[in-house]
Every structure is written in C-alpha cells, then in structure tokens.
Write a protein that holds these residues in place. Structure first.
Motif, PDB file in Angstrom:
ATOM      1  N   MET A  84       0.838  -1.201   0.000  1.00 47.75           N
ATOM      2  CA  MET A  84       0.000   0.000   0.000  1.00 47.75           C
ATOM      3  C   MET A  84       0.872   1.250   0.000  1.00 47.75           C
ATOM      4  SD  MET A  84      -2.870   1.158   2.788  1.00 47.75           S
ATOM      5  CE  MET A  84      -3.735   2.713   2.621  1.00 47.75           C
ATOM      6  N   VAL A  85       0.592   2.167  -0.892  1.00 48.21           N
ATOM      7  CA  VAL A  85       1.371   3.401  -0.989  1.00 48.21           C
ATOM      8  C   VAL A  85       0.849   4.416   0.028  1.00 48.21           C
ATOM      9  CG1 VAL A  85       2.055   5.325  -2.467  1.00 48.21           C
ATOM     10  CG2 VAL A  85       1.840   3.026  -3.431  1.00 48.21           C
ATOM     11  N   LYS A  86       1.739   4.900   0.905  1.00 53.39           N
ATOM     12  CA  LYS A  86       1.361   5.901   1.899  1.00 53.39           C
ATOM     13  C   LYS A  86       2.092   7.230   1.719  1.00 53.39           C
ATOM     14  CE  LYS A  86       0.150   2.585   5.542  1.00 53.39           C
ATOM     15  NZ  LYS A  86       0.416   2.174   6.954  1.00 53.39           N
ATOM     16  N   LEU A  87       3.199   7.208   0.984  1.00 52.14           N
ATOM     17  CA  LEU A  87       4.016   8.415   0.827  1.00 52.14           C
ATOM     18  C   LEU A  87       4.578   8.473  -0.585  1.00 52.14           C
ATOM     19  CD1 LEU A  87       5.591  10.876   2.051  1.00 52.14           C
ATOM     20  CD2 LEU A  87       7.368   9.233   2.730  1.00 52.14           C
ATOM     21  N   ILE A  88       4.372   9.606  -1.245  1.00 50.38           N
ATOM     22  CA  ILE A  88       4.940   9.840  -2.571  1.00 50.38           C
ATOM     23  C   ILE A  88       5.893  11.025  -2.472  1.00 50.38           C
ATOM     24  CG2 ILE A  88       4.455  10.550  -4.943  1.00 50.38           C
ATOM     25  CD1 ILE A  88       1.781   9.035  -4.686  1.00 50.38           C
ATOM     26  N   VAL A  89       7.123  10.795  -2.871  1.00 51.18           N
ATOM     27  CA  VAL A  89       8.180  11.792  -2.758  1.00 51.18           C
ATOM     28  C   VAL A  89       8.695  12.099  -4.160  1.00 51.18           C
ATOM     29  CG1 VAL A  89      10.390  12.324  -1.668  1.00 51.18           C
ATOM     30  CG2 VAL A  89       8.797  10.772  -0.541  1.00 51.18           C
ATOM     31  N   SER A  90       8.771  13.380  -4.508  1.00 48.90           N
ATOM     32  CA  SER A  90       9.200  13.722  -5.861  1.00 48.90           C
ATOM     33  C   SER A  90      10.192  14.873  -5.874  1.00 48.90           C
ATOM     34  CB  SER A  90       7.999  14.095  -6.736  1.00 48.90           C
ATOM     35  OG  SER A  90       8.412  14.429  -8.056  1.00 48.90           O
ATOM     36  N   ASP A  91      11.249  14.680  -6.630  1.00 52.15           N
ATOM     37  CA  ASP A  91      12.147  15.775  -6.978  1.00 52.15           C
ATOM     38  C   ASP A  91      11.362  16.839  -7.743  1.00 52.15           C
ATOM     39  OD1 ASP A  91      14.720  17.071  -7.636  1.00 52.15           O
ATOM     40  OD2 ASP A  91      14.300  16.325  -9.657  1.00 52.15           O
ATOM     41  N   ILE A  92      11.923  18.036  -7.803  1.00 56.43           N
ATOM     42  CA  ILE A  92      11.253  19.150  -8.489  1.00 56.43           C
ATOM     43  C   ILE A  92      11.889  19.407  -9.860  1.00 56.43           C
ATOM     44  CG2 ILE A  92      10.510  21.546  -8.344  1.00 56.43           C
ATOM     45  CD1 ILE A  92       9.286  19.637  -6.255  1.00 56.43           C
ATOM     46  N   ASP A  93      13.043  20.049  -9.873  1.00 54.05           N
ATOM     47  CA  ASP A  93      13.643  20.505 -11.125  1.00 54.05           C
ATOM     48  C   ASP A  93      14.086  19.326 -11.987  1.00 54.05           C
ATOM     49  OD1 ASP A  93      13.770  23.542 -10.726  1.00 54.05           O
ATOM     50  OD2 ASP A  93      14.622  22.769  -8.865  1.00 54.05           O
ATOM     51  N   GLY A  94      13.544  19.273 -13.187  1.00 55.61           N
ATOM     52  CA  GLY A  94      13.835  18.183 -14.100  1.00 55.61           C
ATOM     53  C   GLY A  94      12.918  16.995 -13.932  1.00 55.61           C
ATOM     54  N   SER A 131       6.676   2.975   6.404  1.00 54.24           N
ATOM     55  CA  SER A 131       7.765   2.102   6.000  1.00 54.24           C
ATOM     56  C   SER A 131       8.323   2.551   4.649  1.00 54.24           C
ATOM     57  CB  SER A 131       7.263   0.658   5.883  1.00 54.24           C
ATOM     58  OG  SER A 131       8.176  -0.150   5.178  1.00 54.24           O
ATOM     59  N   PRO A 132       9.648   2.474   4.437  1.00 54.60           N
ATOM     60  CA  PRO A 132      10.191   2.804   3.107  1.00 54.60           C
ATOM     61  C   PRO A 132       9.537   1.998   1.991  1.00 54.60           C
ATOM     62  CG  PRO A 132      11.967   2.661   4.700  1.00 54.60           C
ATOM     63  CD  PRO A 132      10.723   2.180   5.405  1.00 54.60           C
ATOM     64  N   GLU A 133       9.110   0.775   2.305  1.00 54.53           N
ATOM     65  CA  GLU A 133       8.448  -0.049   1.297  1.00 54.53           C
ATOM     66  C   GLU A 133       7.087   0.515   0.886  1.00 54.53           C
ATOM     67  OE1 GLU A 133       9.945  -1.329   4.071  1.00 54.53           O
ATOM     68  OE2 GLU A 133      11.709  -1.891   2.859  1.00 54.53           O
ATOM     69  N   GLU A 134       6.545   1.436   1.692  1.00 55.72           N
ATOM     70  CA  GLU A 134       5.253   2.058   1.381  1.00 55.72           C
ATOM     71  C   GLU A 134       5.418   3.403   0.675  1.00 55.72           C
ATOM     72  OE1 GLU A 134       2.504   0.419   5.056  1.00 55.72           O
ATOM     73  OE2 GLU A 134       4.010   1.973   5.510  1.00 55.72           O
ATOM     74  N   ARG A 158      -2.059  10.400 -11.861  1.00 54.66           N
ATOM     75  CA  ARG A 158      -3.465  10.331 -12.280  1.00 54.66           C
ATOM     76  C   ARG A 158      -3.856   8.890 -12.605  1.00 54.66           C
ATOM     77  NH1 ARG A 158      -6.191  14.925 -12.943  1.00 54.66           N
ATOM     78  NH2 ARG A 158      -5.013  16.904 -13.027  1.00 54.66           N
ATOM     79  N   ASP A 159      -2.975   8.167 -13.230  1.00 49.21           N
ATOM     80  CA  ASP A 159      -3.238   6.762 -13.524  1.00 49.21           C
ATOM     81  C   ASP A 159      -3.399   5.967 -12.234  1.00 49.21           C
ATOM     82  OD1 ASP A 159      -3.230   4.443 -15.486  1.00 49.21           O
ATOM     83  OD2 ASP A 159      -1.551   3.875 -14.207  1.00 49.21           O
ATOM     84  N   PHE A 160      -2.582   6.271 -11.231  1.00 49.60           N
ATOM     85  CA  PHE A 160      -2.691   5.618  -9.924  1.00 49.60           C
ATOM     86  C   PHE A 160      -4.043   5.932  -9.274  1.00 49.60           C
ATOM     87  CE2 PHE A 160      -1.910   6.328  -5.275  1.00 49.60           C
ATOM     88  CZ  PHE A 160      -1.883   4.995  -4.898  1.00 49.60           C
ATOM     89  N   LEU A 161      -4.462   7.180  -9.325  1.00 49.92           N
ATOM     90  CA  LEU A 161      -5.745   7.565  -8.737  1.00 49.92           C
ATOM     91  C   LEU A 161      -6.925   6.918  -9.463  1.00 49.92           C
ATOM     92  CD1 LEU A 161      -4.983  11.348  -8.139  1.00 49.92           C
ATOM     93  CD2 LEU A 161      -5.455   9.660  -6.354  1.00 49.92           C
ATOM     94  N   ALA A 162      -6.718   6.612 -10.724  1.00 46.32           N
ATOM     95  CA  ALA A 162      -7.785   5.978 -11.513  1.00 46.32           C
ATOM     96  C   ALA A 162      -7.834   4.467 -11.319  1.00 46.32           C
ATOM     97  CB  ALA A 162      -7.601   6.302 -12.989  1.00 46.32           C
ATOM     98  N   GLY A 163      -6.956   3.950 -10.463  1.00 48.35           N
ATOM     99  CA  GLY A 163      -6.987   2.523 -10.177  1.00 48.35           C
ATOM    100  C   GLY A 163      -5.769   1.763 -10.622  1.00 48.35           C
ATOM    101  N   GLY A 164      -4.800   2.476 -11.206  1.00 47.22           N
ATOM    102  CA  GLY A 164      -3.570   1.830 -11.627  1.00 47.22           C
ATOM    103  C   GLY A 164      -2.644   1.586 -10.449  1.00 47.22           C
ATOM    104  N   THR A 165      -1.490   1.037 -10.739  1.00 49.10           N
ATOM    105  CA  THR A 165      -0.510   0.740  -9.701  1.00 49.10           C
ATOM    106  C   THR A 165       0.708   1.644  -9.857  1.00 49.10           C
ATOM    107  OG1 THR A 165       0.511  -0.990 -11.053  1.00 49.10           O
ATOM    108  CG2 THR A 165      -1.251  -1.657  -9.534  1.00 49.10           C
ATOM    109  N   LEU A 166       1.428   1.788  -8.765  1.00 45.59           N
ATOM    110  CA  LEU A 166       2.693   2.510  -8.793  1.00 45.59           C
ATOM    111  C   LEU A 166       3.833   1.529  -8.507  1.00 45.59           C
ATOM    112  CD1 LEU A 166       2.000   5.881  -6.948  1.00 45.59           C
ATOM    113  CD2 LEU A 166       2.603   5.574  -9.343  1.00 45.59           C
TER     114      LEU A 166
END
Length: 264
Positions: free
Chosen positions: A1-11, A207-210, A256-264
């Motif tokens: 289960m995904v609980k945390l999404i972390v994203s770089d900014i520039d690039g 957890s890092p796995e999440e 958006r694909d994840f929110l529509a029911g896809g996987t990450l």
C-alpha cells in the motif's frame, strides 16, 4: 500500500527553464491526500521556495529540503514541525565556501534552515535566487558572518559543472558528498535525499516499502534506491539509467493513472 509519494522538483515535476508548476498538479495532490497518501517535494531547494512553488497546498505537505538536510511536517511556515536536520562541520564548510568564491564564473550559496546566504555575488544572481527560485536571501560580506548551522554549500556554475567539479572534487567531493543538482549546480552536504527519506519515514511512521519516489538526477539516486519503488525520469543521464528499471515520462500523468486505479 502506498502511503508516501516523494518527488524531486527541477527536471522531474518542473522542466528545466520553467519556474511554475502546472496548476492541475495541486488537484492531484488533494486527491492523494483524500486517500490518505502524503505528498512530499524532495529538492535541493529551500523550504520557503518550495512552499511558494506549492502555494495552493503548501500547508498540507511534508517537505524534504536542501537535499535532505532538513525536513518539515505539514503546517504553516512559522510553526511547521522540523522532522529532521543534518548539519555540516562548520570549519570545513567555510573553507569550501572560500574555494567556491575563488572559482572564476561561479557563485556561492550557503544554506541555513530557511535562509540562503550569499556574498561577493552579482545582482543578477541575487535576483535569480529571489525572483525565480523564491528564496529568502541574505547578503553577507563574508561566510563567517553566518551564525546558524550550515546545512548545505552550493556552487552555481552557469557554464556547467564539469570543470568546477574537477577543481573541488579532489578535496571536498567525498568528505562533503559532492553531487550534481542539475546542469549548473554542485551541492555539498552530509545529508542526501536517501537519508532524508529514511528520517521522514521514521517521523511519519511510514515504512520505506510504502513509499514511491520520482527523480531525474544523480542527487536523486539514493532516494530512488531507498524507496519501495523508485522511478527515474526518461530524460535522465543514460549512465544513471543503468541503475533503475522503472522509468517515468510525466509524474502527474503517472499519479493520475494511480488515482484511476492503476498501480505505482
């Protein structure tokens, strides 16, 4: 289960040369929050700069700032909790700062918790930091005037980082973790986005796995390795691409694909 999404900014979320995120991204972040998923910008940028970039949702996010040297939880800028902090040794940092000041064509930036310190710099550089990056900037005559802990030392290299890295690397590269942060920045810090992600996970009880992470550059590699799933942007350096099997063309579309029911 995904609980945390972390994203770089520039690039990654923000193409190089652009200064504003797509407004549609904020709707995606709100939808993630409604599902119990925390979104966290992970950047070499300053906390104040990141909050301005994410203004419509700025109080709802966790923040991994200064390449992981300082982490903030959700809340207002004046009282958001500091979830982790990694300072640099002061004397080594000041010596490095002097070496950067001696490099022709390069500009110095020393990062405190939420202030960018500069000295002996051009007005165009200060304008770029304030107006394009949205940083809080303090101009000093000498780096030793900095009174707070030093979190990161950076060299801005408009002509490219190759030659400055060759000059600075032998003495400082390993000791202070030199890393390219885009085509014109070299960053030095004892933290990295990987250790920052580990601290953030502990603070948030995740957890890092999440976690899922997105990045495009060498300073993102540790974070991508430590996340449960780490996506490297398709335009990244092919040498870096050898380390990662998961690739991404557009982070917002992937979410958006994840929110529509896809996987990450």
């Amino acid at each position: 289960m995904v609980k945390l999404i972390v994203s770089d900014i520039d690039g990654t979320l923000l193409p190089y040369g652009q200064i504003n995120l797509r407004s549609s991204l904020f709707q995606v972040i709100e939808q993630l929050r409604e599902r119990g998923v925390i979104f966290c910008p992970a950047s070499g940028r300053q906390y104040h700069s990141l909050r301005g970039l994410f203004a419509p949702v700025q109080d709802e996010l966790a923040y991994l700032c200064e390449n992981g040297a300082i982490l903030y939880g959700a809340g207002r800028e004046e009282d958001a909790p500091v979830l982790g902090k990694t300072s640099m040794p002061r004397e080594a940092s000041l010596a490095l700062a002097e070496d950067i000041l001696a490099l022709p064509g390069c500009q110095l930036l020393v990062s405190g918790a939420n202030v960018s310190y500069v000295c002996r710099c051009t007005s165009d550089y200060v304008s770029m930091l304030k107006d394009e990056k949205g940083n809080r900037v303090q101009i000093l005559e000498h780096p030793r005037q900095i009174e707070e802990d030093i979190l990161k030392v950076s060299a801005y290299c408009p002509a490219g980082t190759k030659e400055p890295a060759q000059v600075l690397g032998p003495q400082w590269g390993e000791a202070l973790h030199m890393a390219a942060a885009g085509p014109d920045w070299l960053d030095f810090t004892l933290a990295d986005k990987g250790t920052g992600l580990e601290q953030l996970c502990r603070a948030l009880g995740v957890s890092p796995e999440e976690t899922v992470a997105f990045g495009d550059n060498w300073n993102d590699a540790a974070m991508l390795h430590r996340a449960g799933r780490g996506y490297l942007m398709e335009q990244a350096d092919p040498e870096l691409g050898k380390q990662f099997s998961l690739r991404c063309g557009d982070v917002e579309e992937r979410l958006r694909d994840f929110l529509a029911g896809g996987t990450l």
